[in-house]
Design an enzyme around this catalytic site. Structure first.
Site, PDB file in Angstrom:
ATOM      1  CG  HIS A 252      -4.934  -8.970  84.067  1.00 37.95           C
ATOM      2  ND1 HIS A 252      -4.338  -9.471  85.004  1.00 37.95           N
ATOM      3  CD2 HIS A 252      -3.925  -8.717  83.307  1.00 37.95           C
ATOM      4  CE1 HIS A 252      -3.033  -9.673  85.034  1.00 37.95           C
ATOM      5  NE2 HIS A 252      -2.693  -9.429  83.481  1.00 37.95           N
ATOM      6  CD  GLU A 253      -4.221  -7.646  79.567  1.00 37.44           C
ATOM      7  OE1 GLU A 253      -3.291  -6.865  79.195  1.00 37.44           O
ATOM      8  OE2 GLU A 253      -4.033  -8.877  79.752  1.00 37.44           O
ATOM      9  CG  HIS A 256      -1.120  -4.837  82.580  1.00 32.66           C
ATOM     10  ND1 HIS A 256      -0.205  -4.791  83.609  1.00 32.66           N
ATOM     11  CD2 HIS A 256      -1.264  -5.943  82.099  1.00 32.66           C
ATOM     12  CE1 HIS A 256      -0.053  -6.074  83.612  1.00 32.66           C
ATOM     13  NE2 HIS A 256      -0.714  -6.839  82.994  1.00 32.66           N
TER      14      HIS A 256
END
Length: 336
Positions: A252-253, A256
Site C-alpha cells: 500500500h505504501e 503511494h
C-alpha cells in the site's frame, strides 16, 4: 530525469512543507554510526555477501508480542485535499510530457529500472528481540518477495540491496505517521540512502496507531532526504499485527511512493477522485473485510479488494490496470 527545484517548489501546496522540527535534540538523539549493515550482491540472488543472516528466534517468553497501541483499523499517514491534488496533477502533466519527449533509449532505461528497484531496508529497534523491532533478514526477504507478487504484471520489481540496523528507542517508539514528525525527519535525515529510484523502507512501532506513511514521488526534488516509506514493524508476512500481517501495508505504501492515491481520495462521489479511470468513485475508506460495499451508488461497488483501500490484508487482492499505468507514468516523471 531531474527537474529543477523551482519546478518542484510549485508543488508545496501538495507536498511536504518546510516545518520546524520540534524537540529536535531528543528526536536526533542517536549513537554515532549504524549498528549493522548487510549488503546484497546484485548477482547473488539476494544472498548476503558481507555477513551471514542475523536471524532472531523468539523464545517462550517472547512468542506473543504486546502492541503498545491497539487499533484494528488501517491508518495511513498520506492524506491530501482535492485542492492539493489539483496542483499536483497540473504539475504532473507537465513533468510527464517532458519525460515522454526524451529519447527512446531513455524511455527503455526507465523500464529496466522499474523492473529492478533497489531496496534499502532500515531496521529501527530498541532491543534485539522481535518485540523490540529487531526483525530478521529472512523476514525482510519474505516481505520483498510478497511485494513482488503483489506487483506482478505491473512492470515493477524490487530487489533487496542492503539492510541497515539502528538502535534508537525514540525513533522506534515515539514516531507518528506525519510528514512533519520530528522523529521521522531526524531518522530519515540520518539514514536515507540512494537517489530517487532507490526505495528506502523503515520499520518502527508507531506511537499513534499508524500502519504506514510514504513520501510521494513529486516531493523528492525538494526534500530528497525525506523520501521512502515507513511501516509498522510487525506487518510483515506472518507478523503479529492481527489482520495486517500479509505484507500488504508495505505494498500500500509503495503504491503511494509510486504516485498512486487512495481509491477514496477526495471522499466524494463526484470529481476526479484518485485520477484513475477504472476505479469506481468511492466516498469512504473500507475497514475490515465486508462482503460488499457501495458508497457511491451511481458508479458501482467500492474497490474493497484494492491495495489502495484500507481493508484487512486478507481482503486486498490487487491493483487495477489504470493504477499500474499511473504508477508507471508517475515514476517516469519523477523517479527514473
Amino acid at each position: 530525469m531531474k527537474l529543477s527545484a523551482l519546478t518542484f517548489l510549485l508543488l508545496v501546496a501538495g507536498g511536504v512543507a518546510a516545518i520546524p522540527v520540534e524537540d529536535a535534540s531528543e528526536a536526533a538523539e542517536t549513537e554515532s554510526g549504524l549498528d549493522e549493515v548487510t549488503t546484497f550482491d546484485a548477482d547473488a540472488g539476494g544472498v548476503s555477501v558481507d555477513s551471514a543472516d542475523d536471524i532472531y528466534t523468539p523464545d517462550a517468553t517472547d512468542g506473543t508480542l504486546v502492541i503498545e497501541y491497539e487499533n484494528d483499523s488501517r491508518a495511513c499517514g498520506n492524506t491530501l485535499t482535492q485542492s492539493e491534488v489539483a496542483t499536483i496533477e497540473s504539475q504532473f502533466s507537465t513533468a510527464l510530457s517532458t519525460f515522454n519527449a526524451q529519447s527512446a533509449a531513455t524511455l527503455a532505461a526507465a523500464a529496466v529500472t522499474r523492473a529492478s528497484i533497489p531496496v534499502v531496508w532500515h531496521v529501527i529497534y530498541t532491543t534485539k528481540t522481535v518485540a523490540g523491532g529487531y526483525i530478521s533478514d529472512s523476514v525482510i526477504k519474505k516481505s520483498i518477495s510478497a511485494m513482488n507478487t503483489h506487483f506482478k504484471g505491473s512492470g515493477f520489481g524490487f530487489k533487496l540491496k542492503q539492510i541497515k540496523r539502528k538502535k534508537n528507542t525514540n525513533w522506534f517508539k515515539k514516531m507518528k505517521g506525519a510528514a512533519n514528525d520530528s522523529y521521522m525527519l531526524a531518522m530519515k535525515n540520518a539514514l536515507h540512502t540512494g537517489g530517487a529510484s532507490t526505495l528506502n523502507v523503515y520499520t518502527v512501532n508507531f506511537a499513534d496507531g499508524t500502519l504506514g506513511y510514504a513520501a510521494f514521488p513529486w516531493d523528492y526534488y525538494i526534500y530528497p532526504k525525506r523520501d521512502g516509506v515507513v511501516i509498522q514493524y510487525n506487518t510483515y508476512p506472518g507478523g503479529s499485527k492481527k489482520n495486517y500481517n500479509q505484507g500488504k501495508t508495505l505494498t500500500h505504501e509503495v503504491g503511494h511512493w509510486l504516485g498512486v492515491y487512495h481509491v477514496f481520495q477526495g471522499n466524494s462521489c463526484s470529481g476526479k477522485g484518485d485520477y484513475v479511470d477504472d476505479t469506481p468513485e468511492q466516498s469512504t475508506a473500507t475497514f475490515g473485510c465486508p462482503a460488499s460495499k457501495n458508497s457511491c451508488s451511481q458508479s458501482g461497488s467500492d474497490s474493497i479488494h484494492n491495495y489502495m483501500d484500507y481493508s484487512y490484508d486478507k481482503c486486498m487482492t490487487g491493483f487495477t490496470k489504470g493504477q499500474k499505468t499511473r504508477a508507471t507514468q508517475m515514476s517516469n516523471a519523477y523517479r527514473f
